[in-house]
Design a protein around this motif. Sequence first.
Motif, short mmCIF file in Angstrom:
data_model
loop_
_atom_site.label_atom_id
_atom_site.label_comp_id
_atom_site.label_asym_id
_atom_site.label_seq_id
_atom_site.Cartn_x
_atom_site.Cartn_y
_atom_site.Cartn_z
N THR A 175 -3.69 -2.95 4.66
CA THR A 175 -2.68 -2.01 4.17
C THR A 175 -3.41 -0.81 3.58
O THR A 175 -4.39 -0.96 2.86
N GLN A 176 -2.92 0.38 3.89
CA GLN A 176 -3.60 1.61 3.48
C GLN A 176 -3.22 1.97 2.05
O GLN A 176 -2.04 2.00 1.69
N VAL A 177 -4.24 2.26 1.27
CA VAL A 177 -4.05 2.79 -0.08
C VAL A 177 -4.71 4.16 -0.13
O VAL A 177 -5.90 4.30 0.18
N THR A 178 -3.94 5.16 -0.50
CA THR A 178 -4.44 6.53 -0.59
C THR A 178 -4.17 7.05 -1.99
O THR A 178 -3.02 7.04 -2.44
N LEU A 215 -0.72 0.52 -8.24
CA LEU A 215 -0.08 -0.11 -7.10
C LEU A 215 -0.31 -1.61 -7.21
O LEU A 215 -1.32 -2.05 -7.79
N LEU A 240 -5.99 4.09 -10.85
CA LEU A 240 -6.56 4.35 -9.53
C LEU A 240 -7.21 5.73 -9.47
O LEU A 240 -6.75 6.69 -10.12
N ARG A 280 -11.98 -4.15 1.00
CA ARG A 280 -11.49 -2.83 1.34
C ARG A 280 -12.52 -2.10 2.18
O ARG A 280 -13.71 -2.41 2.13
N GLY A 291 0.81 -1.20 0.00
CA GLY A 291 0.00 0.00 0.00
C GLY A 291 0.85 1.26 0.00
O GLY A 291 2.07 1.19 0.15
N LEU A 316 -0.63 -4.74 -4.59
CA LEU A 316 -0.68 -5.25 -3.23
C LEU A 316 -0.27 -6.72 -3.22
O LEU A 316 -0.59 -7.46 -4.15
N TYR A 330 -7.04 -1.93 2.58
CA TYR A 330 -7.27 -3.16 1.83
C TYR A 330 -6.84 -4.35 2.68
O TYR A 330 -5.74 -4.38 3.23
N ASP A 384 -10.88 4.89 -4.73
CA ASP A 384 -10.23 3.62 -4.34
C ASP A 384 -9.50 3.74 -3.01
O ASP A 384 -8.97 2.73 -2.52
N THR A 385 -9.45 4.92 -2.45
CA THR A 385 -8.78 5.12 -1.17
C THR A 385 -9.48 4.31 -0.09
O THR A 385 -10.70 4.44 0.11
#
Length: 127
Positions: free
Chosen positions: A121-124, A18, A86, A38, A9, A20, A94, A90-91
């Motif tokens: 895991t953070q996705v920003t 990205l 992305l 997510r 992430g 993962l 996950y 999508d933030t």
Amino acid sequence: EVQLVESGGGLVQAGGSLRLSCAASGFNFDDYHIGWFRQAPGKEREGVSCISSRDGSLYYADSVKGRFTISTDNARNTVYLQMNSLSPEDTAVYFCVAEPFPYYACSGYGPSDYDYWGQGTQVTVSS
């Protein structure tokens, strides 16, 4: 003991990509549904993608179809989620999930049906 450990992430600009990874241990992929959920702030957990055990059929949420790809490397006991194009929507955090000896296709499994979860895991995605 079943363990799921996510990585990959981070912060990415809109339109970026990205990948993962989820390192799995303690079980055989052939016997488990595996996939990704997510959760965005203030929202319920959403199923993103999964692979059904036995036949390997794939499921994608409509919101990610054509942009995300789930895959596995059985030799490394790892499941991946490649995320392309992305957007800020999508933030989320996950989570990698696994469910042993399921009765039906993973597309029918909601968050309460999965026994095993990673830590997330953070996705920003910035606009």
